[in-house]
Design a protein around this motif. Structure first.
Motif, PDB file in Angstrom:
ATOM      1  N   LEU A 110       0.833  -1.199   0.000  1.00 40.38           N
ATOM      2  CA  LEU A 110       0.000   0.000   0.000  1.00 40.38           C
ATOM      3  C   LEU A 110       0.874   1.258   0.000  1.00 40.38           C
ATOM      4  CD1 LEU A 110      -2.656  -1.038   2.675  1.00 40.38           C
ATOM      5  CD2 LEU A 110      -2.912  -1.067   0.202  1.00 40.38           C
ATOM      6  N   PRO A 111       0.302   2.373  -0.420  1.00 33.56           N
ATOM      7  CA  PRO A 111       1.049   3.637  -0.372  1.00 33.56           C
ATOM      8  C   PRO A 111       0.984   4.253   1.019  1.00 33.56           C
ATOM      9  CG  PRO A 111      -1.083   3.993  -1.348  1.00 33.56           C
ATOM     10  CD  PRO A 111      -1.010   2.526  -1.065  1.00 33.56           C
ATOM     11  N   PRO A 164       0.869   9.282   1.003  1.00 37.69           N
ATOM     12  CA  PRO A 164       1.698  10.354   0.425  1.00 37.69           C
ATOM     13  C   PRO A 164       0.936  11.659   0.204  1.00 37.69           C
ATOM     14  CG  PRO A 164       2.004   8.311  -0.784  1.00 37.69           C
ATOM     15  CD  PRO A 164       0.885   8.067   0.181  1.00 37.69           C
ATOM     16  N   PHE A 177      -3.509   6.590  -6.913  1.00 35.51           N
ATOM     17  CA  PHE A 177      -2.043   6.633  -6.937  1.00 35.51           C
ATOM     18  C   PHE A 177      -1.494   6.196  -8.290  1.00 35.51           C
ATOM     19  CE2 PHE A 177      -3.272   6.359  -2.539  1.00 35.51           C
ATOM     20  CZ  PHE A 177      -2.574   7.441  -2.021  1.00 35.51           C
ATOM     21  N   VAL A 178      -2.326   5.543  -9.106  1.00 38.27           N
ATOM     22  CA  VAL A 178      -1.931   5.207 -10.473  1.00 38.27           C
ATOM     23  C   VAL A 178      -2.349   6.332 -11.413  1.00 38.27           C
ATOM     24  CG1 VAL A 178      -2.243   3.578 -12.360  1.00 38.27           C
ATOM     25  CG2 VAL A 178      -2.054   2.742 -10.007  1.00 38.27           C
ATOM     26  N   LEU A 181      -4.541  12.677  -7.026  1.00 39.51           N
ATOM     27  CA  LEU A 181      -4.352  12.702  -5.584  1.00 39.51           C
ATOM     28  C   LEU A 181      -5.232  13.780  -4.942  1.00 39.51           C
ATOM     29  CD1 LEU A 181      -0.467  12.407  -5.407  1.00 39.51           C
ATOM     30  CD2 LEU A 181      -2.159  10.584  -5.467  1.00 39.51           C
TER      31      LEU A 181
END
Lengths: 416, 164
Positions: free
Chosen positions: A252-253, A344, A400-401, A405
Motif C-alpha cells: 500500500l502507499p 503520500p 495513486f496510479v 491525488l
C-alpha cells in the motif's frame, strides 16, 4: 437495548444500580460470518453499526486484537472539524461532522459532543492568504467557516496574545464554529453498544493472523481464536493497515509513524475552544476535566512502537509555551504515542482491492478521529454494495496510479 | 452483580512473547556496531549522536526504474508511492543533517526501534537477527511502546493482576 436516560438513572439509583445490563456481549466467534471487520476502533465499530443498520448485514463480526477503543481511538486529541481545502475532503469530513451532530441521540449514548469551535491561527502573510483561501473554499462547499481579525480572535479566545511584537504574531484566524471535541471512549462504546444490539458480534482479545483467499477472492481469516470463514474482510486497522494488507500480498502507499499527544494537570477553564497553529506547530484544547490536551507532529521515521522520540516532545512543549506563555509552569500528567498510517497525499484510503472481498479503510494520517462516523458510513456502503459511493470514490487506491491525488498536506491544520 | 462498566472486565497485565529468533537479552547481532537502541544513531563517520541530528530518508534499496519511457502508470505508482512498511526489519536511509551531512543506511526493527545494523550507501544489507512480534500485528516482548493491545495466548492467564 436498555435505554439510558434520566428515568433509568433514577430507577437504578433507587435500587443500588443493580439493574444495569452489560452494554455489549462477549461472544465467541462463529465459524462463518457474512462479513468481518478487522479492528474495533471508532471507524471499525462505526462501519459495523452502519452495515447492520443501513444495509441489513447483521451476521457480521468485528475482530479486535486488544480491546475496543484501545488503539488510536483512545490516543487521539478528539478534535472535530471539516474545514479542509479540497472538495473531496470537505465532502467526507463534513459528512462526518453532520453525523456527529446527532450521534449521541442516535446511539443513546452521551458522546459529550461539544461544538466549541476550532481556531486555525495565521502567523504570517502567506499563511493568512492560504487560510483565507481555505475559508472561501469551505464556504463554497457549504462548510461553515469564517475569518477572524486579531481583535475577534482575542474576543473568541482570550488566552491568545495578539501583541504585534510577538515572534509569531497572530494576524488572524479561521473559525469553524461547528467544530469542537468529544469523548473518545463514549463514541467507541456507543457504537459498540448499538452495533451489538443489532446483532454484530464484537470479538475482543482476538488477533487476525492471516487472511485466506482462493482464486483472487477472500475466503476467510485465521485468528488466535481459530479460523473463520467469510466472503468479505474489511481492514480498519489504523496503524497496522500495511501489516494486514501484506497478509494478501498487497503493498500500500502507506507508511506508519508514531504521533504523540499529552495532557497537563487539570486547571480551571482557560481554553474556550480548540486552537491550532501550523507555524508554531501545536494544537490545544481543554478537556472537561480541565486538562490541556496537546498534540503536534509525527515522528519522521517509520515505526510501530507507540511512544515516539523525546525531541518531538521537546519541540511540542516549546511550541506550546511560545503560543501560550502561561502554560510554562504547568505540570504534565501523561504522554503517549499512537501509530498513524500516513498516505503520500495526506488523504485516506477507502477502497476495494484487487482481491475480491477485501476492502481497506486506512491511511487517515494524523486526523482520523474527526472522520469516524463519515468514514464508517461510506465504508459500510462500499462493503455492502461492492462499489464506492460518490463520497468514497475519490479515496480509492487507483488515485495513486491515475495521479488524481487529494493533496491535503497544506490544508491540514498542522504540517505533516 | 451486573456492573455499570460497559467496557472490558479484565485487562491483561502480564504477557509473554516467546517467538524470538534467539532467546536471551543480547540476542541481537548488530554487524560491526554493537547493540544500539533508538534514539541514538551511530553515524558511520561521526559516531553516536542523538536522533534529532539526523533526518529520515525513507525506505532504502528502491532503485529508480531505467525504462521510464515505456513503463506503465501502475509500475510508476509502485516506484513512487508503494512501500513495504513492515512491522519488523526495515532497511532505511538516514542523513546526518546536523553533522557530516552524509547519507547512510540502517537496518532497524520497527516493532522495537532496535537498530540492528548501520551500513554505507551502496552496500547490501547485512544479515541480522531481530526480536520480532509472535504474530503479524502483535507486540515484541521488549521495546514495544504498546502494553495495551497485547494478546493473551490460549494458555496464558494474563499474570497475577488480571481479573476473570
Amino acid at each position: 437495548m436498555q435505554r439510558y436516560g434520566i428515568l433509568s438513572l433514577i430507577r437504578e439509583g433507587l435500587r443500588g444500580h443493580t439493574g444495569w445490563e452489560p452494554a455489549w456481549r462477549f461472544p465467541e466467534p462463529k465459524p462463518r460470518y457474512d462479513a468481518i471487520i478487522i479492528g474495533g476502533g471508532g471507524h471499525g465499530l462505526a462501519t459495523a453499526y452502519y452495515l447492520a443498520k443501513e444495509h441489513g448485514l447483521t451476521d457480521i463480526a468485528v475482530i479486535e486484537k486488544g480491546w475496543i477503543g484501545g488503539g488510536n481511538a483512545g490516543r487521539n486529541t478528539t478534535i472535530i472539524r471539516s474545514n479542509y481545502l479540497y472538495d473531496e475532503s470537505a465532502a467526507i469530513y463534513d459528512h462526518a461532522l453532520q453525523l456527529w451532530k446527532n450521534l449521541g441521540r442516535e446511539l443513546d449514548f452521551n458522546i459529550m459532543m461539544s461544538h466549541r469551535g476550532v481556531l486555525n491561527l495565521a502567523h504570517d502573510e502567506g499563511e493568512m492568504r492560504q487560510l483565507k483561501r481555505r475559508v472561501e473554499a469551505n464556504r463554497l462547499n457549504g462548510v461553515d467557516a469564517e475569518w477572524l481579525e486579531p481583535e475577534d480572535v482575542k474576543a473568541f479566545c482570550p488566552p491568545i496574545s495578539i501583541a504585534p511584537t510577538l515572534r509569531y504574531p497572530v494576524l488572524g484566524a479561521t473559525l469553524q464554529r461547528s467544530g469542537g471535541t468529544n469523548r473518545h471512549d463514549a463514541v467507541v462504546w456507543g457504537y459498540a453498544r448499538a452495533a451489538d444490539a443489532l446483532g454484530v458480534d464484537i470479538i475482543q482479545q482476538c488477533e487476525v493472523t492471516n487472511i485466506l483467499s482462493e482464486g483472487g477472492a477472500v475466503t476467510g481469516i485465521e485468528t488466535t481464536k481459530g479460523p473463520i470463514a467469510t466472503p468479505k474482510v474489511a481492514s480498519v486497522t489504523a496503524g497496522h493497515t500495511s501489516v494486514i494488507a501484506a497478509m494478501l500480498g498487497l503493498k500500500l502507499p502507506i507508511e506508519s509513524h508514531p504521533l504523540q499527544a499529552m495532557v497537563s494537570e487539570p486547571i480551571k477553564p482557560v481554553m474556550p475552544c480548540v486552537v491550532m497553529s501550523s507555524a508554531v506547530h501545536v494544537y490545544v484544547s481543554q478537556s472537561d476535566k480541565g486538562e490541556l490536551v496537546i498534540g503536534a507532529g509525527i515522528d519522521p521515521h517509520l515505526s510501530y512502537t507507540q511512544r515516539g522520540s523525546f525531541d518531538i516532545v521537546e519541540h511540542q512543549m516549546a511550541a506550546m509555551v511560545e503560543l501560550l506563555p502561561f502554560t510554562s509552569r504547568l505540570r504534565f500528567m501523561r504522554q503517549w504515542g499512537g501509530i498513524v498510517d500516513v498516505c503520500p497525499d495526506a488523504s485516506p484510503v477507502i477502497s476495494k482491492t484487487r482481491i475480491k472481498g477485501f476492502y481497506v479503510n486506512g491511511g487517515w494520517g494524523t486526523g482520523g478521529w474527526k472522520a469516524t462516523p463519515g468514514s464508517g458510513h461510506v465504508f459500510a456502503d462500499l462493503i455492502a454494495n461492492d462499489e464506492p459511493n460518490a463520497i468514497a470514490a475519490p479515496f480509492a487506491l487507483e488515485r495513486f496510479v491515475s495521479g488524481a491525488l487529494v493533496a491535503e498536506h497544506g490544508a491540514a491544520a498542522v504540517a505533516h | 452483580m451486573p456492573r455499570l462498566d460497559p467496557g472490558i472486565r479484565s485487562v491483561p497485565a502480564g504477557f509473554r512473547m516467546d517467538r524470538r529468533i534467539k532467546s536471551g537479552d543480547d540476542d541481537i547481532k548488530c554487524g560491526n556496531w554493537g547493540r544500539q537502541e533508538m534514539f541514538l544513531i551511530r553515524c558511520p563517520w561521526c559516531g553516536e549522536r542523538d536522533v534529532s541530528d539526523f533526518s529520515y530518508g525513507g525506505e532504502a534499496h528502491i532503485a529508480r526504474p531505467t525504462d521510464s519511457e515505456t513503463m506503465s502508470d501502475s509500475a510508476w505508482a509502485e516506484f513512487v508511492f508503494l512501500r513495504s512498511n513492515p512491522k519488523g526489519v526495515h532497511a532505511e536511509r538516514w542523513n546526518h543533517q546536523a553533522g557530516c551531512r552524509r547519507w547512510f543506511n540502517i537496518l532497524r526493527n520497527t516493532a522495537t526501534d532496535d537498530i540492528l545494523a548501520v551500513y554505507k550507501m551502496g552496500e547490501s544489507p547485512p544479515e541480522v537477527t531481530a526480536n520480532l512480534p509472535a504474530t503479524p500485528s502483535g507486540e515484541a516482548a521488549i521495546g514495544s511502546g504498546n502494553d495495551a493491545a497485547k494478546i493473551l495466548g490460549p494458555d496464558e492467564t494474563g499474570g497475577a493482576t488480571a481479573g476473570k
